[in-house]
Design an enzyme around this catalytic site. Sequence first.
Site, PDB file in Angstrom:
ATOM      1  N   LYS A   1     -11.794  -4.998   5.795  1.00 10.62           N
ATOM      2  CA  LYS A   1     -10.759  -6.015   5.683  1.00 10.62           C
ATOM      3  C   LYS A   1     -10.041  -6.245   7.009  1.00 10.62           C
ATOM      4  O   LYS A   1      -9.420  -7.309   7.204  1.00 10.62           O
ATOM      5  CB  LYS A   1      -9.745  -5.619   4.617  1.00 10.62           C
TER       6      LYS A   1
ATOM      7  N   ASP B   1      -0.746   1.210  -2.814  1.00  7.65           N
ATOM      8  CA  ASP B   1      -1.255   0.756  -1.519  1.00  7.65           C
ATOM      9  C   ASP B   1      -0.207   0.678  -0.425  1.00  7.65           C
ATOM     10  O   ASP B   1      -0.490   0.968   0.739  1.00  7.65           O
ATOM     11  CB  ASP B   1      -1.869  -0.647  -1.665  1.00  7.65           C
TER      12      ASP B   1
ATOM     13  N   TRP C   1      -1.621  -0.893   3.585  1.00  8.53           N
ATOM     14  CA  TRP C   1      -1.848  -2.337   3.644  1.00  8.53           C
ATOM     15  C   TRP C   1      -2.878  -2.842   2.634  1.00  8.53           C
ATOM     16  O   TRP C   1      -3.251  -3.998   2.671  1.00  8.53           O
ATOM     17  CB  TRP C   1      -2.302  -2.710   5.063  1.00  8.53           C
ATOM     18  N   ASP C   2      -3.381  -1.982   1.760  1.00  5.50           N
ATOM     19  CA  ASP C   2      -4.456  -2.360   0.837  1.00  5.50           C
ATOM     20  C   ASP C   2      -5.712  -2.738   1.613  1.00  5.50           C
ATOM     21  O   ASP C   2      -6.436  -3.666   1.254  1.00  5.50           O
ATOM     22  CB  ASP C   2      -4.009  -3.516  -0.070  1.00  5.50           C
ATOM     23  N   TYR C   3      -5.983  -1.994   2.683  1.00  2.09           N
ATOM     24  CA  TYR C   3      -7.186  -2.213   3.470  1.00  2.09           C
ATOM     25  C   TYR C   3      -8.344  -1.372   2.909  1.00  2.09           C
ATOM     26  O   TYR C   3      -8.954  -0.563   3.605  1.00  2.09           O
ATOM     27  CB  TYR C   3      -6.939  -1.871   4.942  1.00  2.09           C
TER      28      TYR C   3
END
Length: 645
Positions: free
Chosen positions: A357, A291, A329-331
């Site tokens: 998110k 990520d 950003w792990d969105y």
Amino acid sequence: MENRFIAVVPMVLACAVSAAQSVDTGWSAYGGDSGGSRYSALTQITPENVAELEVAWVFRTGELGQGVKDWRRSAFEATPILYEGTLYLTTSATDVVAVDAATGTLRWRHASESRKDLHYSDGVSRGVSLWVDPDNGPDATCHARIFAPTLDGRLLALDAANGNPCADFGEHGAVNLLRDVRSQFEEGDEWRDYLVTSPPAILDDKVIVGSSVGDNRAVLEELGIVRAFDARSGALVWSWDPIPRDASNPVYAEWDPQGVAKASAANAWAPLSVDPQRHLVFVPTGSASPDFYGGERPGDNRWANSIVALDGETGSLKWGRQLVHHDLWDYDLASQPTLADIDHDGRRVAAVIQATKTGFLYTFDRDSGEPLFPIVERAVPQDAVPGEQPSPTQPFPVAPPGLVRQGPVTVDDAWGLGLFDWLSCRKRIKAMRSEGMFQPPAIKDSIMQPGNAGGSNWGGIAFDPQRQIAVANTMDLPFVVALIPRDELKAQAESGRYDDFDFSRQAGTPYGMRRQTFKSALGIPCVKPPWGTLSGVDMATGTIKWRIPLGLTPVVPMNLGMPNLGGPIVTASGLVFIAASFDDHLRAFATDTGKLLWDVKLPAGGQATPMTYAVGGRQYLVIAAGGYKGDSTRGDYLVAYALPH
């Protein structure tokens, strides 16, 4: 890829029906219907009488996290479905349970026999799905089938009447989901990182599943394919990979030829939605792995972080829209797409709403994929670590506005329970890097706002078609993120300075990663509240109608708004029901105004989405009170509320 941590409390509900109604009216799918509207037409429970709700029955699963080797990775987050007077759900160990919808008594229980000697990257199952065979009669074996994913990577088909396996499905009633996904699991390995945590989607006699892939282990992880299986035989009908694998794919040329060979994940772990009339499957995808560093996967990485519409017959792409380019950003798109008919520019549009998110709601024409509200590409920060190539722009919807804070965190945002706490947070903010949403991760500690938990997460949104209002619960909880040069990762992880951080290897890249919620020494977020909100959005105009804090703080019982996991439901009578907040409460609000109308303490955290139904002329509201892993009151309760007889 599924988010595995935060800190907060309750949620899951169900029930509403006119007193004159005697037929069962229900909740046929995880999101209320196949399109995830989380809307009920029931009107027995109203704003005028909701305060009279009382506990009708309580069912206990008997599990408190025993389904996995590490109980802190397990949680009871299921939303039941209703069929012919019975509720069907999964426990934290992915046993399948059938409960009488009027009394809460057990009708049958099927032991999934998931392996309990393993660590699972996310030990949850949020429910089951139902398919009724149109080709055989009600008395036939497996006329109605319950489809349930297990922790250890199987898809079960059970007879809804008695819980027995449907022997004609797969091998003795189960399909092995670890087949053909490039599984990284080896015998002797105690970790299992490929799961299905969301209920399957059902369309045209097909069972369609995504997957949850354990985050940030490496560049090379499991494939994030979406698969459709024949509901009778379990045979694979089609498979769609969000990452292109050969030059025949139209977006293959947008990927680096060397990077795409190892590119992994981009999986859809949130629930899918289907449109039976259009024979379309709507899929929300996550990030390509890992990520927080994308140097091994240059480019936009389509179709990761996208909403896509697939042909239900063939699995071919009809249209897609990427909502985060080159995710760092792990969105993930963590919420189920919501199918809604929206009044827009003087016409009724069959639309799909995608919560994210980042705190945005994106709205598209279901047929064409064209946005109902324009989307503009805006320049974003570019100061990345060597080897990284961030996207120069990101897509921002013109409307509705963002539902969470998206700008830089400054010393003026500092907050604390006392002077010392406040001064400490100010000092930390001043020392850290914060450039607002979409700042690339760096070796220096950086404040990420929104955090990777959201914005909106797996609870999704609810849509009231009469009022044209979408109700969304969101988190305003920044995270601290840092990349770690590979040769420093082990020493930093073992130093003792970062014991409350989550570390990730990101193997195959120059950097590991660590992250944690941005909180003070007292465990309270270091920024001003609210840290969780509930919003009513007018989808006809793209404006926020109301927004309120959601949740009581643990130290001082004030409604400052707490982090939350789970989602809302809405009813035709004008009610919003939601738990979600990490304060163990279940609440009802007025859909038109957001006014609090009812508030009850649950026996455990309600980190689930409620549901409502009517049987025998009585409306029930049901929620799973199981808590959130290690962070809120644990429980095994399924609680039903109803008006007094």
